[in-house]
Design a protein around this motif. Structure first.
Motif, PDB file in Angstrom:
ATOM      1  N   HIS A 155      45.595  38.947  88.191  1.00 52.40           N
ATOM      2  CA  HIS A 155      44.269  38.399  87.905  1.00 52.40           C
ATOM      3  C   HIS A 155      44.317  36.875  87.835  1.00 52.40           C
ATOM      4  O   HIS A 155      43.435  36.189  88.372  1.00 52.40           O
ATOM      5  CB  HIS A 155      43.723  38.959  86.590  1.00 52.40           C
ATOM      6  CG  HIS A 155      43.707  40.459  86.538  1.00 52.40           C
ATOM      7  ND1 HIS A 155      43.537  41.162  85.362  1.00 52.40           N
ATOM      8  CD2 HIS A 155      43.852  41.393  87.519  1.00 52.40           C
ATOM      9  CE1 HIS A 155      43.576  42.455  85.614  1.00 52.40           C
ATOM     10  NE2 HIS A 155      43.759  42.628  86.910  1.00 52.40           N
ATOM     11  N   ALA A 156      45.335  36.341  87.173  1.00 58.19           N
ATOM     12  CA  ALA A 156      45.453  34.896  87.044  1.00 58.19           C
ATOM     13  C   ALA A 156      45.736  34.237  88.391  1.00 58.19           C
ATOM     14  O   ALA A 156      45.188  33.169  88.703  1.00 58.19           O
ATOM     15  CB  ALA A 156      46.550  34.542  86.038  1.00 58.19           C
ATOM     16  N   LEU A 157      46.597  34.863  89.204  1.00 60.82           N
ATOM     17  CA  LEU A 157      46.895  34.304  90.522  1.00 60.82           C
ATOM     18  C   LEU A 157      45.647  34.308  91.398  1.00 60.82           C
ATOM     19  O   LEU A 157      45.443  33.382  92.203  1.00 60.82           O
ATOM     20  CB  LEU A 157      48.012  35.107  91.183  1.00 60.82           C
ATOM     21  CG  LEU A 157      48.581  34.493  92.468  1.00 60.82           C
ATOM     22  CD1 LEU A 157      49.335  33.201  92.157  1.00 60.82           C
ATOM     23  CD2 LEU A 157      49.497  35.480  93.184  1.00 60.82           C
ATOM     24  N   THR A 158      44.828  35.324  91.261  1.00 59.13           N
ATOM     25  CA  THR A 158      43.576  35.396  92.012  1.00 59.13           C
ATOM     26  C   THR A 158      42.729  34.151  91.773  1.00 59.13           C
ATOM     27  O   THR A 158      42.217  33.526  92.714  1.00 59.13           O
ATOM     28  CB  THR A 158      42.786  36.652  91.602  1.00 59.13           C
ATOM     29  OG1 THR A 158      43.533  37.822  91.969  1.00 59.13           O
ATOM     30  CG2 THR A 158      41.414  36.692  92.253  1.00 59.13           C
ATOM     31  N   ARG A 159      42.561  33.779  90.519  1.00 61.15           N
ATOM     32  CA  ARG A 159      41.748  32.602  90.196  1.00 61.15           C
ATOM     33  C   ARG A 159      42.375  31.332  90.763  1.00 61.15           C
ATOM     34  O   ARG A 159      41.674  30.454  91.285  1.00 61.15           O
ATOM     35  CB  ARG A 159      41.561  32.500  88.682  1.00 61.15           C
ATOM     36  CG  ARG A 159      40.695  33.625  88.102  1.00 61.15           C
ATOM     37  CD  ARG A 159      40.419  33.419  86.624  1.00 61.15           C
ATOM     38  NE  ARG A 159      41.590  33.722  85.802  1.00 61.15           N
ATOM     39  CZ  ARG A 159      41.838  34.915  85.265  1.00 61.15           C
ATOM     40  NH1 ARG A 159      41.000  35.929  85.477  1.00 61.15           N
ATOM     41  NH2 ARG A 159      42.902  35.117  84.513  1.00 61.15           N
ATOM     42  N   SER A 160      43.690  31.228  90.680  1.00 63.01           N
ATOM     43  CA  SER A 160      44.368  30.036  91.186  1.00 63.01           C
ATOM     44  C   SER A 160      44.207  29.898  92.693  1.00 63.01           C
ATOM     45  O   SER A 160      43.965  28.796  93.208  1.00 63.01           O
ATOM     46  CB  SER A 160      45.851  30.077  90.819  1.00 63.01           C
ATOM     47  OG  SER A 160      46.027  29.914  89.431  1.00 63.01           O
ATOM     48  N   ILE A 161      44.360  30.991  93.415  1.00 61.62           N
ATOM     49  CA  ILE A 161      44.181  30.933  94.873  1.00 61.62           C
ATOM     50  C   ILE A 161      42.763  30.502  95.216  1.00 61.62           C
ATOM     51  O   ILE A 161      42.542  29.674  96.104  1.00 61.62           O
ATOM     52  CB  ILE A 161      44.512  32.297  95.512  1.00 61.62           C
ATOM     53  CG1 ILE A 161      46.011  32.590  95.385  1.00 61.62           C
ATOM     54  CG2 ILE A 161      44.082  32.336  96.979  1.00 61.62           C
ATOM     55  CD1 ILE A 161      46.402  34.001  95.793  1.00 61.62           C
ATOM     56  N   ALA A 162      41.789  31.037  94.492  1.00 60.14           N
ATOM     57  CA  ALA A 162      40.389  30.709  94.781  1.00 60.14           C
ATOM     58  C   ALA A 162      40.105  29.226  94.602  1.00 60.14           C
ATOM     59  O   ALA A 162      39.447  28.603  95.444  1.00 60.14           O
ATOM     60  CB  ALA A 162      39.464  31.539  93.887  1.00 60.14           C
ATOM     61  N   ILE A 163      40.595  28.649  93.499  1.00 62.04           N
ATOM     62  CA  ILE A 163      40.252  27.248  93.251  1.00 62.04           C
ATOM     63  C   ILE A 163      41.111  26.288  94.069  1.00 62.04           C
ATOM     64  O   ILE A 163      40.663  25.176  94.404  1.00 62.04           O
ATOM     65  CB  ILE A 163      40.344  26.895  91.750  1.00 62.04           C
ATOM     66  CG1 ILE A 163      41.786  26.990  91.233  1.00 62.04           C
ATOM     67  CG2 ILE A 163      39.403  27.786  90.937  1.00 62.04           C
ATOM     68  CD1 ILE A 163      41.962  26.412  89.834  1.00 62.04           C
TER      69      ILE A 163
END
Length: 253
Positions: A155-163
């Motif tokens: 979940h945390a990696l998902t947000r990082s990739i998006a931003i």
């Protein structure tokens, strides 16, 4: 089915069974050209036009090879669905170094390896990454410490990739609840009375049933398409209402 994913060349990891199989079938039906992978032989269900690549996504060299082969056979990858995952059903005290290596290797490093492999090629052509997380990364399952932690990482990696990689790439996660898969069966088998545990699980769902792999494939297909163009960096819970409810059930008060 529509053909709204016809612009996509997709890689779906862990496509041999369960949610992965449902995603392969759905995005293929929606027009995407698909490659999928696993650590075993090609599944019999796969149609001839789906590329099967034997690979272990926990290994960086396999992830790189997977993306290179998919690109060579189909074209530049524009959709990645990070589905491959394993469950180690143990507490922290019970978990071994080998358990750590397996759980974190597939569920964490696998998602990282695959994302790192596809991102350079996605720049400039509307890339989409959909990660399969879990409600277990938000509300912990008993005796599944490493699994719970691994999904929180996703979940945390998902947000990082998006931003970090927007607007060229959109990245979201789908958080399934209890879905009728072999992994769910393995979880129920840990109970003293598996049948009773399954009945109790169903009662806890406002939707009146557990999930089906197709329920998850449906939202993956939506997130992959242009209708979800403004959705990125989000974790979408799809759990039949399980985490919306309090522990109280009818007849308990």
């Amino acid at each position: 089915m529509s053909r709204h994913l016809s612009r996509h060349i997709a890689v779906v990891t862990g496509g041999s069974r369960g949610i992965g199989r449902a995603v392969v079938e759905r995005v293929s039906a929606d027009g995407a050209r698909v490659a999928t992978c696993g650590r075993g032989d090609r599944p019999a269900y796969l149609p001839d036009d789906v590329v099967w690549i034997r690979a272990d996504v926990a290994k960086p060299e396999d992830a790189d090879r997977l993306v290179a082969q998919a690109t060579e056979q189909l074209g530049p990858v524009s959709l990645l669905v990070n589905n491959a995952g394993v469950l180690v059903a143990k507490t922290v005290a019970e978990s071994t170094d080998d358990d750590w290596d397996l759980q974190v290797g597939v569920n964490c490093r696998g998602v990282f390896n695959m994302s790192r492999a596809v991102l350079p090629g996605m720049t400039g052509h509307g890339g989409v990454i959909v990660n399969i997380g879990s409600i277990s990364g938000v509300v912990a399952d008993l005796s599944s410490a490493l699994y719970n932690a691994s999904k929180a990482f996703v979940h945390a990696l998902t947000r990082s990739i998006a931003i970090d990689h927007g607007p060229q790439v959109r990245c979201n996660a789908v958080l399934p609840g209890w879905v009728e898969t072999d992994m769910a069966d393995e979880g129920f088998d840990l109970a003293g009375d598996p049948a009773a545990a399954r009945r109790d699980a169903i009662v806890r769902h406002p939707a009146g049933r557990m999930g089906r792999p197709t329920d998850i494939a449906n939202i993956v297909a939506w997130l992959a398409g242009d209708e979800a163009a403004w959705a990125t960096g989000q974790c979408f819970t799809v759990d039949g209402g399980l985490t919306a409810a309090s522990p109280l059930r009818p007849g308990s008060f």
